[in-house]
Motif scaffolding. Structure first.
Motif, PDB file in Angstrom:
ATOM      1  N   HIS A 117      -6.817  -3.906  -5.233  1.00  0.00           N
ATOM      2  CA  HIS A 117      -6.018  -3.079  -4.438  1.00  0.00           C
ATOM      3  C   HIS A 117      -6.741  -1.752  -4.267  1.00  0.00           C
ATOM      4  CE1 HIS A 117      -2.473  -5.524  -4.230  1.00  0.00           C
ATOM      5  NE2 HIS A 117      -2.235  -5.589  -5.562  1.00  0.00           N
ATOM      6  N   ASP A 118      -7.469  -1.239  -5.155  1.00  0.00           N
ATOM      7  CA  ASP A 118      -8.152  -0.112  -5.061  1.00  0.00           C
ATOM      8  C   ASP A 118      -9.209  -0.135  -3.840  1.00  0.00           C
ATOM      9  OD1 ASP A 118      -8.577   2.926  -5.803  1.00  0.00           O
ATOM     10  OD2 ASP A 118     -10.415   2.039  -6.544  1.00  0.00           O
ATOM     11  N   VAL A 119      -9.889  -1.214  -4.016  1.00  0.00           N
ATOM     12  CA  VAL A 119     -11.098  -1.499  -3.026  1.00  0.00           C
ATOM     13  C   VAL A 119     -10.263  -1.709  -1.663  1.00  0.00           C
ATOM     14  CG1 VAL A 119     -12.593  -3.055  -2.444  1.00  0.00           C
ATOM     15  CG2 VAL A 119     -12.621  -2.345  -4.881  1.00  0.00           C
ATOM     16  N   GLN A 120      -9.213  -2.614  -1.695  1.00  0.00           N
ATOM     17  CA  GLN A 120      -8.680  -2.828  -0.313  1.00  0.00           C
ATOM     18  C   GLN A 120      -8.154  -1.440   0.407  1.00  0.00           C
ATOM     19  OE1 GLN A 120      -5.445  -5.375  -1.807  1.00  0.00           O
ATOM     20  NE2 GLN A 120      -6.465  -7.052  -0.659  1.00  0.00           N
ATOM     21  N   PHE A 121      -7.540  -0.600  -0.307  1.00  0.00           N
ATOM     22  CA  PHE A 121      -7.020   0.610   0.192  1.00  0.00           C
ATOM     23  C   PHE A 121      -8.150   1.621   0.571  1.00  0.00           C
ATOM     24  CE2 PHE A 121      -3.007  -1.512  -1.037  1.00  0.00           C
ATOM     25  CZ  PHE A 121      -2.129  -1.157  -0.063  1.00  0.00           C
ATOM     26  N   LEU A 122      -9.181   1.373  -0.030  1.00  0.00           N
ATOM     27  CA  LEU A 122     -10.213   2.481   0.255  1.00  0.00           C
ATOM     28  C   LEU A 122     -11.065   1.805   1.461  1.00  0.00           C
ATOM     29  CD1 LEU A 122     -11.866   2.927  -3.235  1.00  0.00           C
ATOM     30  CD2 LEU A 122     -10.806   4.807  -1.740  1.00  0.00           C
ATOM     31  N   ASN A 123     -10.913   0.601   1.867  1.00  0.00           N
ATOM     32  CA  ASN A 123     -11.671   0.097   2.877  1.00  0.00           C
ATOM     33  C   ASN A 123     -10.905  -0.231   4.440  1.00  0.00           C
ATOM     34  OD1 ASN A 123     -14.630  -1.298   2.339  1.00  0.00           O
ATOM     35  ND2 ASN A 123     -13.316  -0.898   0.598  1.00  0.00           N
ATOM     36  N   ARG A 124      -9.461  -0.189   4.103  1.00  0.00           N
ATOM     37  CA  ARG A 124      -8.879  -0.495   5.510  1.00  0.00           C
ATOM     38  C   ARG A 124      -7.346  -0.061   5.365  1.00  0.00           C
ATOM     39  NH1 ARG A 124      -7.166  -6.826   5.415  1.00  0.00           N
ATOM     40  NH2 ARG A 124      -5.591  -6.018   7.080  1.00  0.00           N
ATOM     41  N   TRP A 126      -3.532  -0.782   5.757  1.00  0.00           N
ATOM     42  CA  TRP A 126      -2.485  -2.001   5.755  1.00  0.00           C
ATOM     43  C   TRP A 126      -1.201  -1.877   6.413  1.00  0.00           C
ATOM     44  CZ3 TRP A 126      -4.232  -6.792   3.704  1.00  0.00           C
ATOM     45  CH2 TRP A 126      -5.338  -6.515   2.868  1.00  0.00           C
ATOM     46  N   GLU A 127      -0.629  -2.689   7.147  1.00  0.00           N
ATOM     47  CA  GLU A 127       0.686  -2.785   7.859  1.00  0.00           C
ATOM     48  C   GLU A 127       1.597  -1.951   6.866  1.00  0.00           C
ATOM     49  OE1 GLU A 127       4.223  -5.133  10.032  1.00  0.00           O
ATOM     50  OE2 GLU A 127       2.153  -5.898   9.553  1.00  0.00           O
ATOM     51  N   CYS A 128       1.612  -2.418   5.555  1.00  0.00           N
ATOM     52  CA  CYS A 128       2.416  -1.874   4.558  1.00  0.00           C
ATOM     53  C   CYS A 128       1.682  -2.246   3.253  1.00  0.00           C
ATOM     54  CB  CYS A 128       3.971  -2.601   4.561  1.00  0.00           C
ATOM     55  SG  CYS A 128       3.997  -4.470   4.140  1.00  0.00           S
ATOM     56  N   PRO A 129       1.925  -1.407   2.227  1.00  0.00           N
ATOM     57  CA  PRO A 129       1.203  -1.782   0.866  1.00  0.00           C
ATOM     58  C   PRO A 129       1.396  -3.145   0.454  1.00  0.00           C
ATOM     59  CG  PRO A 129       2.426   0.257   0.860  1.00  0.00           C
ATOM     60  CD  PRO A 129       2.986  -0.280   1.908  1.00  0.00           C
ATOM     61  N   ASN A 130       2.529  -3.725   0.649  1.00  0.00           N
ATOM     62  CA  ASN A 130       2.584  -5.372   0.103  1.00  0.00           C
ATOM     63  C   ASN A 130       1.980  -6.334   1.010  1.00  0.00           C
ATOM     64  OD1 ASN A 130       4.523  -4.361  -1.527  1.00  0.00           O
ATOM     65  ND2 ASN A 130       6.332  -5.207  -0.714  1.00  0.00           N
ATOM     66  N   ALA A 131       1.234  -5.897   2.048  1.00  0.00           N
ATOM     67  CA  ALA A 131       0.580  -6.868   2.918  1.00  0.00           C
ATOM     68  C   ALA A 131      -0.861  -7.225   2.198  1.00  0.00           C
ATOM     69  CB  ALA A 131       0.198  -6.208   4.340  1.00  0.00           C
ATOM     70  N   SER A 132      -1.257  -6.378   1.219  1.00  0.00           N
ATOM     71  CA  SER A 132      -2.370  -6.521   0.506  1.00  0.00           C
ATOM     72  C   SER A 132      -2.470  -7.596  -0.738  1.00  0.00           C
ATOM     73  CB  SER A 132      -2.959  -5.197  -0.137  1.00  0.00           C
ATOM     74  OG  SER A 132      -1.910  -4.949  -1.124  1.00  0.00           O
ATOM     75  N   GLU A 133      -0.900  -8.019  -0.809  1.00  0.00           N
ATOM     76  CA  GLU A 133      -0.866  -8.803  -2.083  1.00  0.00           C
ATOM     77  C   GLU A 133      -1.376 -10.223  -2.201  1.00  0.00           C
ATOM     78  OE1 GLU A 133       0.137  -8.130  -5.073  1.00  0.00           O
ATOM     79  OE2 GLU A 133       0.853  -6.043  -4.682  1.00  0.00           O
ATOM     80  N   MET A 134      -1.307 -11.135  -0.971  1.00  0.00           N
ATOM     81  CA  MET A 134      -1.589 -12.528  -1.023  1.00  0.00           C
ATOM     82  C   MET A 134      -3.333 -12.446  -0.965  1.00  0.00           C
ATOM     83  SD  MET A 134      -1.067 -15.460  -0.541  1.00  0.00           S
ATOM     84  CE  MET A 134       0.481 -15.702   0.187  1.00  0.00           C
ATOM     85  N   GLU A 135      -4.013 -11.466  -0.512  1.00  0.00           N
ATOM     86  CA  GLU A 135      -5.502 -11.529  -0.608  1.00  0.00           C
ATOM     87  C   GLU A 135      -5.794 -11.077  -2.206  1.00  0.00           C
ATOM     88  OE1 GLU A 135      -9.107  -9.790   1.734  1.00  0.00           O
ATOM     89  OE2 GLU A 135      -7.883  -8.226   1.030  1.00  0.00           O
ATOM     90  N   ASP A 141      -6.887 -15.286  -8.430  1.00  0.00           N
ATOM     91  CA  ASP A 141      -6.873 -16.756  -8.646  1.00  0.00           C
ATOM     92  C   ASP A 141      -8.494 -17.334  -8.601  1.00  0.00           C
ATOM     93  OD1 ASP A 141      -5.461 -19.356  -9.149  1.00  0.00           O
ATOM     94  OD2 ASP A 141      -5.915 -19.928  -7.234  1.00  0.00           O
ATOM     95  N   ASP A 142      -9.220 -16.912  -7.674  1.00  0.00           N
ATOM     96  CA  ASP A 142     -10.517 -17.294  -7.589  1.00  0.00           C
ATOM     97  C   ASP A 142     -11.358 -16.892  -9.048  1.00  0.00           C
ATOM     98  OD1 ASP A 142      -9.916 -18.374  -4.956  1.00  0.00           O
ATOM     99  OD2 ASP A 142     -10.944 -16.717  -3.998  1.00  0.00           O
TER     100      ASP A 142
END
Length: 170
Positions: A117-124, A126-135, A141-142
């Motif tokens: 999440h930290d990396v996601q929000f530093l890079n782009r 999001w429409e809303c914070p929850n939109a980052s959850e699936m990724e 999981d990977d």
């Protein structure tokens, strides 16, 4: 130094470098800096994200308990039973739910998820914070599979959590 007051569990801390971990939970072991860097390395290899900002200035990591009310700018949450971590994307604070141990693979995966999440929000944006959850869950999981751990995530629930707004549900 200005104090930092943290929600219901009232931990008062001095300003700390972001890489420092603080909290009153003696039964929680601090995530080693090397582990944080190792997980950031994995995120870099497994995604197209630039992790260099997170590597140079890691998020603050604090401990909390189930039932704690975390109040932060732009929102807040009540830490639910079974929740392993929470990320405050505006303040760049990861809350790990105690007990937490760096030797536990599941616990490390929770830290990984919050670092994602930290990396996601530093890079782009999001429409809303929850939109980052699936990724974030897919990457978690990977990572777990690479560790030889199969976890039965509730993908339908994660899909719903990842939605923005109050639109109609199927």
């Amino acid at each position: 130094m200005r104090p930092l007051l943290l929600a219901a569990f009232c931990v008062i801390l001095p300003d700390l470098p972001r890489a420092e971990i603080a909290g009153e939970h003696a039964f929680c072991l601090r995530p080693p800096d090397a582990l944080v860097q190792e997980l950031l390395d994995w995120i870099e290899e497994a995604s197209d994200y630039d992790v260099s900002p997170a590597r140079a200035d890691p998020p603050l990591i604090l401990f909390c308990d189930e039932g704690d009310a975390l109040d932060y700018p732009g929102g807040g949450t009540l830490v639910q039973p079974g929740e392993g971590g929470v990320y405050d994307y505006q303040a760049r604070v990861i809350y790990l739910v105690s007990p937490w141990s760096p030797g536990d693979t599941w616990h490390r995966s929770i830290l990984l998820h919050e670092l994602i999440h930290d990396v996601q929000f530093l890079n782009r944006t999001w429409e809303c914070p929850n939109a980052s959850e699936m990724e974030a869950y897919t990457l978690q999981d990977d990572w777990l599979k690479a560790q030889g751990v199969a976890h039965d995530f509730d993908w339908l629930a994660i899909w719903f959590w990842s939605k923005c707004g109050d639109g109609p549900h199927p």
